[in-house]
Design an enzyme around this catalytic site. Sequence first.
Site, PDB file in Angstrom:
ATOM      1  N   ASP A 237      30.254  38.107  49.332  1.00 26.99           N
ATOM      2  CA  ASP A 237      29.645  38.533  50.417  1.00 26.99           C
ATOM      3  C   ASP A 237      30.046  38.125  51.666  1.00 26.99           C
ATOM      4  O   ASP A 237      30.231  38.470  53.068  1.00 26.99           O
ATOM      5  CB  ASP A 237      28.360  38.305  50.342  1.00 26.99           C
ATOM      6  CG  ASP A 237      27.447  39.712  49.442  1.00 26.99           C
ATOM      7  OD1 ASP A 237      28.220  40.300  48.784  1.00 26.99           O
ATOM      8  OD2 ASP A 237      27.000  38.818  48.855  1.00 26.99           O
ATOM      9  N   THR A 238      30.722  37.079  50.517  1.00 28.44           N
ATOM     10  CA  THR A 238      31.534  35.925  52.391  1.00 28.44           C
ATOM     11  C   THR A 238      32.701  36.858  52.966  1.00 28.44           C
ATOM     12  O   THR A 238      33.420  36.928  53.639  1.00 28.44           O
ATOM     13  CB  THR A 238      31.752  35.336  52.103  1.00 28.44           C
ATOM     14  OG1 THR A 238      31.093  33.874  51.632  1.00 28.44           O
ATOM     15  CG2 THR A 238      32.534  33.727  53.041  1.00 28.44           C
ATOM     16  N   ILE A 239      33.258  37.637  51.633  1.00 25.73           N
ATOM     17  CA  ILE A 239      34.584  38.572  52.301  1.00 25.73           C
ATOM     18  C   ILE A 239      34.758  39.595  53.156  1.00 25.73           C
ATOM     19  O   ILE A 239      34.721  40.207  54.149  1.00 25.73           O
ATOM     20  CB  ILE A 239      35.659  38.410  51.085  1.00 25.73           C
ATOM     21  CG1 ILE A 239      35.753  36.697  50.401  1.00 25.73           C
ATOM     22  CG2 ILE A 239      36.834  39.465  50.759  1.00 25.73           C
ATOM     23  CD1 ILE A 239      36.981  35.889  50.396  1.00 25.73           C
TER      24      ILE A 239
ATOM     25  N   ASP B 216      38.378  43.986  52.204  1.00 23.42           N
ATOM     26  CA  ASP B 216      37.622  45.020  52.219  1.00 23.42           C
ATOM     27  C   ASP B 216      37.674  45.648  50.552  1.00 23.42           C
ATOM     28  O   ASP B 216      36.927  46.106  49.525  1.00 23.42           O
ATOM     29  CB  ASP B 216      37.413  47.036  52.761  1.00 23.42           C
ATOM     30  CG  ASP B 216      36.396  47.524  52.075  1.00 23.42           C
ATOM     31  OD1 ASP B 216      35.617  47.992  51.551  1.00 23.42           O
ATOM     32  OD2 ASP B 216      37.003  49.244  51.701  1.00 23.42           O
TER      33      ASP B 216
ATOM     34  N   ASP C 240      37.108  42.147  48.159  1.00 20.57           N
ATOM     35  CA  ASP C 240      35.757  41.637  47.925  1.00 20.57           C
ATOM     36  C   ASP C 240      34.895  42.548  46.633  1.00 20.57           C
ATOM     37  O   ASP C 240      34.608  42.370  45.753  1.00 20.57           O
ATOM     38  CB  ASP C 240      34.868  41.603  48.818  1.00 20.57           C
ATOM     39  CG  ASP C 240      34.901  43.579  49.333  1.00 20.57           C
ATOM     40  OD1 ASP C 240      34.915  44.444  48.346  1.00 20.57           O
ATOM     41  OD2 ASP C 240      33.875  43.692  49.912  1.00 20.57           O
ATOM     42  N   GLY C 241      35.623  43.683  46.210  1.00 18.27           N
ATOM     43  CA  GLY C 241      35.727  44.534  44.699  1.00 18.27           C
ATOM     44  C   GLY C 241      36.302  43.628  44.310  1.00 18.27           C
ATOM     45  O   GLY C 241      35.983  43.331  42.750  1.00 18.27           O
TER      46      GLY C 241
ATOM     47  N   ARG D  69      34.346  41.496  40.721  1.00 15.61           N
ATOM     48  CA  ARG D  69      34.924  41.793  39.450  1.00 15.61           C
ATOM     49  C   ARG D  69      34.971  40.179  38.982  1.00 15.61           C
ATOM     50  O   ARG D  69      34.287  40.119  37.516  1.00 15.61           O
ATOM     51  CB  ARG D  69      35.613  42.642  38.766  1.00 15.61           C
ATOM     52  CG  ARG D  69      34.896  44.492  39.885  1.00 15.61           C
ATOM     53  CD  ARG D  69      35.707  45.601  39.615  1.00 15.61           C
ATOM     54  NE  ARG D  69      37.417  45.499  40.422  1.00 15.61           N
ATOM     55  CZ  ARG D  69      37.205  46.226  41.173  1.00 15.61           C
ATOM     56  NH1 ARG D  69      36.290  46.901  42.012  1.00 15.61           N
ATOM     57  NH2 ARG D  69      38.724  46.030  41.863  1.00 15.61           N
TER      58      ARG D  69
ATOM     59  N   SER E 144      26.790  43.037  43.141  1.00 14.45           N
ATOM     60  CA  SER E 144      25.128  43.395  42.588  1.00 14.45           C
ATOM     61  C   SER E 144      24.968  44.184  43.629  1.00 14.45           C
ATOM     62  O   SER E 144      26.026  45.113  44.063  1.00 14.45           O
ATOM     63  CB  SER E 144      25.377  42.035  43.345  1.00 14.45           C
ATOM     64  OG  SER E 144      25.332  41.676  44.886  1.00 14.45           O
TER      65      SER E 144
ATOM     66  N   ASP F 112      31.215  48.648  55.850  1.00 17.71           N
ATOM     67  CA  ASP F 112      32.093  50.237  56.352  1.00 17.71           C
ATOM     68  C   ASP F 112      31.721  50.202  57.262  1.00 17.71           C
ATOM     69  O   ASP F 112      33.231  50.717  58.657  1.00 17.71           O
ATOM     70  CB  ASP F 112      32.073  50.286  55.547  1.00 17.71           C
ATOM     71  CG  ASP F 112      33.230  49.445  54.092  1.00 17.71           C
ATOM     72  OD1 ASP F 112      33.661  48.556  53.991  1.00 17.71           O
ATOM     73  OD2 ASP F 112      32.918  50.309  52.549  1.00 17.71           O
TER      74      ASP F 112
END
Length: 201
Positions: free
Chosen positions: A28-30, A65, A68-69, A73, A79, A90
């Site tokens: 979330d920070t990223i 973008d 963060d994914g 993982r 979440s 986005d």
Amino acid sequence: MLSILRPAVTRVMTPLGRTLARVGISPDTITLVGTFGVVASALFFFPRGQLFLGTVVITVFVFADALDGVLARMTGKGSVWGAFLDSTLDRLADASVFSGLILYFVLKDDPEIVLAGVALFCLVAGALVSYAKARAEGLGMTANVGIAERTERLVVALVGAGLSGLGVPYVLAIGLWLLAAASAFTVVQRMVHVYRQAVVR
């Protein structure tokens, strides 16, 4: 269309993701840093006519973008909230890029109102593309079709802006006109796709 590049981007981002995971930085920070960086860069550099520099800085933050994914993982901290936050921000990032271009066209010594209008259309049509997919999924259907998804829209806008900043004539105008047409076509594609699921059995 460009989603086929996602695995390659993930491989490139994985080492950085491991480093961030070790120091305890959350996905979330990223997401927040990446979005703030895109918004601030687009609204600072583009209206000032610094298209190439703005594109470079924005591109660096856009990669958050993907990061963060990857981080979610790797850490198992993905979440529903994180997915919602990412998708929502986005839209903010995309809007800032086109808003920056609109301000660039309007604030020029010789304003280009038509191109400002085209950029505005790209902003609105891009939002409709994303909304159509989200609304369809909320109704239990799919709308993952189209030639102008988020990645394609950003690539066209940023490449056009960057090359224009390097002095390549007409490239930004051509890119925005093509993007406007492709975005409108994608909205229609998604509407037809949902119609076939909802009405045509």
